[in-house]
Each structure stands twice: as structure tokens, then as C-alpha cells.
Design an enzyme around this catalytic site. Structure first.
Site, PDB file in Angstrom:
ATOM      1  N   CYS A  36       1.183  -1.048  -0.307  1.00 24.89           N
ATOM      2  CA  CYS A  36       0.354  -0.222  -0.064  1.00 24.89           C
ATOM      3  C   CYS A  36       1.252   0.806  -0.464  1.00 24.89           C
ATOM      4  O   CYS A  36       2.001   1.118   0.275  1.00 24.89           O
ATOM      5  CB  CYS A  36      -0.680   0.288   1.067  1.00 24.89           C
ATOM      6  SG  CYS A  36      -1.830   1.442   1.625  1.00 24.89           S
ATOM      7  N   PRO A  80      -7.787   8.343   3.889  1.00 19.70           N
ATOM      8  CA  PRO A  80      -7.923   8.541   5.235  1.00 19.70           C
ATOM      9  C   PRO A  80      -6.660   8.103   5.554  1.00 19.70           C
ATOM     10  O   PRO A  80      -6.661   7.538   7.280  1.00 19.70           O
ATOM     11  CB  PRO A  80      -9.181   7.199   4.723  1.00 19.70           C
ATOM     12  CG  PRO A  80      -9.560   7.087   3.544  1.00 19.70           C
ATOM     13  CD  PRO A  80      -8.187   7.365   2.728  1.00 19.70           C
ATOM     14  N   THR A 126     -10.332   7.655  -1.848  1.00 18.23           N
ATOM     15  CA  THR A 126     -10.261   6.063  -1.629  1.00 18.23           C
ATOM     16  C   THR A 126     -10.270   5.097  -1.271  1.00 18.23           C
ATOM     17  O   THR A 126     -11.439   4.524  -1.576  1.00 18.23           O
ATOM     18  CB  THR A 126      -8.548   5.645  -1.926  1.00 18.23           C
ATOM     19  OG1 THR A 126      -7.713   5.726  -0.785  1.00 18.23           O
ATOM     20  CG2 THR A 126      -7.241   5.927  -2.476  1.00 18.23           C
TER      21      THR A 126
END
Length: 521
Positions: A213, A374, A442
């Protein structure tokens, strides 16, 4: 000629051609169904939306206040309700897109169960979700138009609304992660995603098999030549399928990535491979001190040993990350990408602008897709930014502790109001000052689902009982006109009733009679 009139004439001509065997086919009903399904295939969707994105990009180049936005959707129903709400509250879907997050596919849609964002989910789950998103959006069109045709049949003059109906189908920017393998694998998956309806594909410059990620540590980037081959693969996929305007978003993770798996081959001084190699962390060595089978680099006429981990990965020099980001962006645009994506550690307009403006020195119309993630603590970041602005301006900060600004005691403070205003204007500010064409969140619906279930579960299984649902959900749906309060209609019950009547006439067994409890709403 309207779409309905054109469809009507088409069906009448076909009916005349086939004669009596088509006696039960009503041209008006068939034309109505054709209008309610504007897009026959995923490629129709991709071509239509690619043209919209290109138009929006040109408008942004002319006026940076005309940026675009999206929210990540992990299910077709979420996308459907989002676009219905957009049309209801804002009157148009213009410049509002969908985002398909690989993170949410991994966490919520994999047959393996919840997974981290490391490209472990099935490749096919991504095009399957794209197809699902557009299935639900096309159903939203059908349901809304069916309501208009019903009103027309009841005597209302809604022909203008039918003729000028704006579709719920909007562009999706779809995450293909690091390409799920070699360039051929990227090309094959890209085709599936485009065939499902994607007009824009986002690809990142990490190593596929160790992808992380963008907001986690341990990221490993690939040399430019390898990344550009995948950009080429996506362009060929778009061209093969006839989506000439297809959009490629090139993401760089170099800001937070300190490792590479590969030392590329440099053919001449200063080429891309040479520049990539120049960022490696090395130490000068004497040939006598070199071990057998070590990898060495010649730098400024001397031998250097690159820093290498036990895993075999090579380390970049500290402090080179921003220079690597800028080079990644420039080279990606020159290799055929249309938009950029820079993963950043915090949502800081000045920091984003500092990188983008360097890119614009070489490619003046460079523009970003930016992740309003976030993963950032927006409250803390912007309160700290406000604190630093106030400190620089000489304001009194005696009532604030910079390290404790997340504390709820500051929620109504002047500093927090200053910070919240900057959060409110962040998208406009970043688009005006830092070249951000598209803003997305996202994982918003991942978090809203968790938050709403937390609140409902607390009340429903506690003293509130049924009032937790009625007061917190259903009554709010009714008061705010949320489409799915009539969940039978939203699922297609009214549409199905009309189809039954088309197909079977008076013999149709319909659900929408007097005993349908949805009539209470």
C-alpha cells in the site's frame, strides 16, 4: 430526432420486416427499453467516458477551478446510490467520477477473504467489480427513466425530461496496482478492465510481487524502463479495443520508497538508467577489499559498492526521494502517461506544489490525480499546519499543545476552526496551486460502513432497540429523500412489473398492487 423517436422508428421498421410473428411486440415498449439502456457493452461505456475525461482535462487546463472529484466504491450499490445522490443534490453528474481502489478490492472483494493491499487478490476481481459498478449505474438509469415513462403514461408532460435525461454512468479511474505481473500480464488484465467499462487505468511503479500500500513502509520501485513498458502495454490495450481516448494515470511511490530490486542497464551517460543508478546509496571501495561475486558500480572514476540488504534489494540514498519523484513524473509523461499520481506522506498543498511545479518546468500541462487518503490524520495534520502558520505570524499559542492537538478539547477553538476551513478548501487550493485535476478519497465507503454499523449496533442492541434503526436510518431516509428508502423500487420491482406487462400483457402477475407495503412511503 430524440433517442426515443429514433428507437421507435427502428423497432417499427424491424417489426414490419418480420410481419405477423412479431404481432405481440409493442414498438413503444421496445423503444422505451432501448432508451433505458443507453450503453449496450462495457466498451460503449469506456468510449463514452474517455471522451468526457478528455474534455474535463482540457477544461481544467484552461481553468484550474474546474477540477474533478470521486469517491471510492467497493460495490455497485454504493456507486449507484452515490450517483443518485449527486444528481439529486447537485443537479448534474458533471465532473463527478467513480474510483475503484485496489485496496478495497483486496480488503472486501477477494475470495481469499480480507487481504492487505499487496496485490494478492485475484486479478479477475478487478474487472468484475468494474462490470458490477456499471451494471448498477445502468439500472439507476433504467429505474429513473421507467418512473418518467410511468408519469408520462399517467398524463404528465415529462417528454423534455426524458429527452434530456442525464445518465448516472460516469468515468471510473480503476486501480491496476503494479500491473499484476510482467507487461503482457498488465496488457491482458488492462483489456479485461477496459472491456468492463474502465476509461482510465491507474498503475504504480512498484515491483508487482512485493507491492505494498502506498501509505505503508517497505515499498520497492522498478527502473523507469520497466514501468514504461507497462504504460505502453496499457496504451496498446486501449488502442486494440478502439478506446482511442483512454486515460493512463502513472503513479509514483518514490517519495516513500527507499528500495529497488533491479539495477538497470545504462547504455550512455545521463540516460534514464544512469539517472536511476545515480540515486543508489554506495560507498567507495578498494578492489582489494571486494569480496568474490560482489556487485560494484563505477562512479566518478572510482569503484563503489551499492548498499544491499540481505533480501538482495538495493537501497537509495536518503534525501533523494523528491528528486526521484520528479524524474518519475517527467519520464512517465514523456512515455505516454496522461495524468500523474504522487503518493505523499501528508496532505500539504505547498509540498505537493513544490514537486508538481518542478515537473511543469519540463511538461507545462502536467496534472495530478491526488489521493485525499483516509490514511492521513486530516484533523491532526491541519491543526499542526495551522499551529505552524500562527507561530510564524507571531500569534499567541499559549493555549495549545502542538503534540496534543487531536484532543477533543480543541474542537471548538479558533485554531481548529482555522484548520477546518483549510480542510474545507483543500481541494480547491490544491487544484489552483498544485496542479491537481482530480481529487479522490480511496476508502470512504469502507469507513462510512464501519461507522454506521458501529452507531446502529450500539443503539439497536442497547436500550434504544428499534428506535435506533427508525430514528437513525429510516426516518432520516424519508426526511432526506434517499432513493433506496423504497428498496423494492430501487431493486427494480416497478421496472420488473412493467416488463412483465410488456411480455405477458393482462396475464402479468405484478408486485406493485395495493398490498405492497412500499406504498406506505
Amino acid at each position: 430526432m430524440t433517442a426515443y423517436t429514433s428507437a421507435l422508428e427502428h423497432v417499427r421498421a424491424i417489426k414490419e420486416k418480420f410481419g405477423d410473428t412479431w404481432a405481440d411486440i409493442n414498438p413503444e415498449n421496445a423503444a422505451r427499453m432501448m432508451v433505458q439502456n443507453k450503453f449496450k457493452t462495457g466498451l460503449d461505456v469506456a468510449k463514452y467516458n474517455a471522451a468526457i475525461m478528455r474534455k474535463d482535462m482540457a477544461e481544467y487546463d484552461a481553468d484550474h477551478s474546474k477540477y474533478t472529484q470521486s469517491l471510492g466504491c467497493w460495490h455497485g450499490f454504493v456507486a449507484q446510490q452515490k450517483m443518485i445522490a449527486v444528481k439529486k443534490h447537485h443537479g448534474t453528474t458533471s465532473k463527478r467520477y467513480l474510483y475503484l481502489s485496489g485496496w478495497m478490492v483486496a480488503a472486501l472483494r477477494s475470495e481469499f477473504g480480507p487481504l492487505p493491499d499487496q496485490s494478492m487478490h485475484e486479478k479477475t476481481s478487478v474487472p468484475a467489480l468494474i462490470e458490477e459498478l456499471y451494471t448498477f449505474l445502468r439500472q439507476a438509469d433504467a429505474v429513473a427513466l421507467n418512473d418518467l415513462f410511468r408519469r408520462q403514461a399517467a398524463g404528465e408532460d415529462v417528454q423534455a425530461e426524458i429527452d434530456n435525461f442525464e445518465t448516472h454512468v460516469v468515468p471510473v479511474i480503476a486501480d491496476i496496482d503494479a500491473g499484476f505481473g510482467n507487461p503482457e500480464a498488465t496488457y491482458l488484465l488492462g483489456k479485461k478492465m477496459i472491456e468492463a467499462g474502465a476509461c482510465a487505468l491507474q498503475i504504480e511503479n512498484q515491483v508487482s510481487d512485493v507491492k505494498q500500500c502506498g501509505h505503508q513502509d517497505g515499498k520497492v520501485t522498478v527502473p523507469h524502463e520497466e514501468f514504461h513498458a507497462k504504460i505502453n502495454a496499457l496504451r496498446y490495450a486501449f488502442l486494440e479495443l478502439g478506446v482511442d481516448d483512454g486515460v493512463i494515470v502513472a503513479r509514483t511511490d518514490s517519495e516513500g520508497a527507499g528500495l529497488t530490486q533491479t539495477i538497470p542497464v545504462s547504455n550512455e551517460p545521463g540516460d534514464l538508467a544512469s539517472q536511476y543508478i545515480s540515486f543508489l546509496n554506495t560507498e567507495e571501495v578498494d578492489i582489494a577489499d571486494v569480496k568474490e561475486d560482489e556487485v560494484l558500480i563505477k562512479r566518478d572514476g572510482k569503484l563503489h559498492r551499492p548498499t544491499r540488504l540481505a533480501s538482495g534489494l538495493y537501497e537509495f540514498r536518503k534525501g533523494t526521494n523528491i528528486d526521484r519523484v520528479v524524474l518519475d513524473c517527467i519520464s512517465s509523461l514523456q512515455a505516454g502517461a496522461d495524468l500523474l499520481w504522487i503518493e505523499t506522506p501528508t496532505p500539504d498543498v505547498e509540498g505537493i506544489a513544490a514537486m508538481v511545479n518542478r515537473v511543469k518546468e519540463v511538461v507545462p500541462n502536467a496534472k495530478l490525480v491526488y489521493n485525499n487518503s483516509p490514511s492521513f490524520n486530516w484533523t491532526l495534520n491541519f491543526r499542526q499546519q495551522a499551529y505552524d502558520r500562527w507561530e510564524k505570524a507571531g500569534k499567541d499559542l499559549s493555549g495549545y499543545d502542538r503534540d496534543d492537538l487531536m484532543n477533543a478539547k480543541y474542537d471548538d477553538s479558533e485554531l481548529s476552526k482555522d484548520a477546518d476551513e483549510k480542510i474545507r478548501t483543500f481541494q480547491a487550493d490544491a487544484s489552483r496551486e498544485a496542479g491537481v485535476f482530480h481529487h479522490l478519497i480511496t476508502l470512504p465507503t469502507y469507513h462510512t460502513t464501519a461507522l454506521h454499523m458501529n452507531d446502529l449496533s450500539k443503539g439497536y442492541f442497547g436500550d434504544e432497540g428499534m428506535l435506533a434503526y427508525v430514528g437513525g436510518v429510516q426516518r432520516q431516509e424519508i426526511r432526506k429523500g434517499v432513493a433506496c428508502v423504497k428498496h423494492q423500487r430501487m431493486a427494480g420491482s416497478d421496472l420488473g412489473d412493467d416488463h412483465k406487462e410488456f411480455f405477458a400483457g393482462d396475464q402479468a402477475l405484478k408486485a406493485g398492487g395495493a398490498k405492497n407495503t412500499s406504498n406506505q412511503f
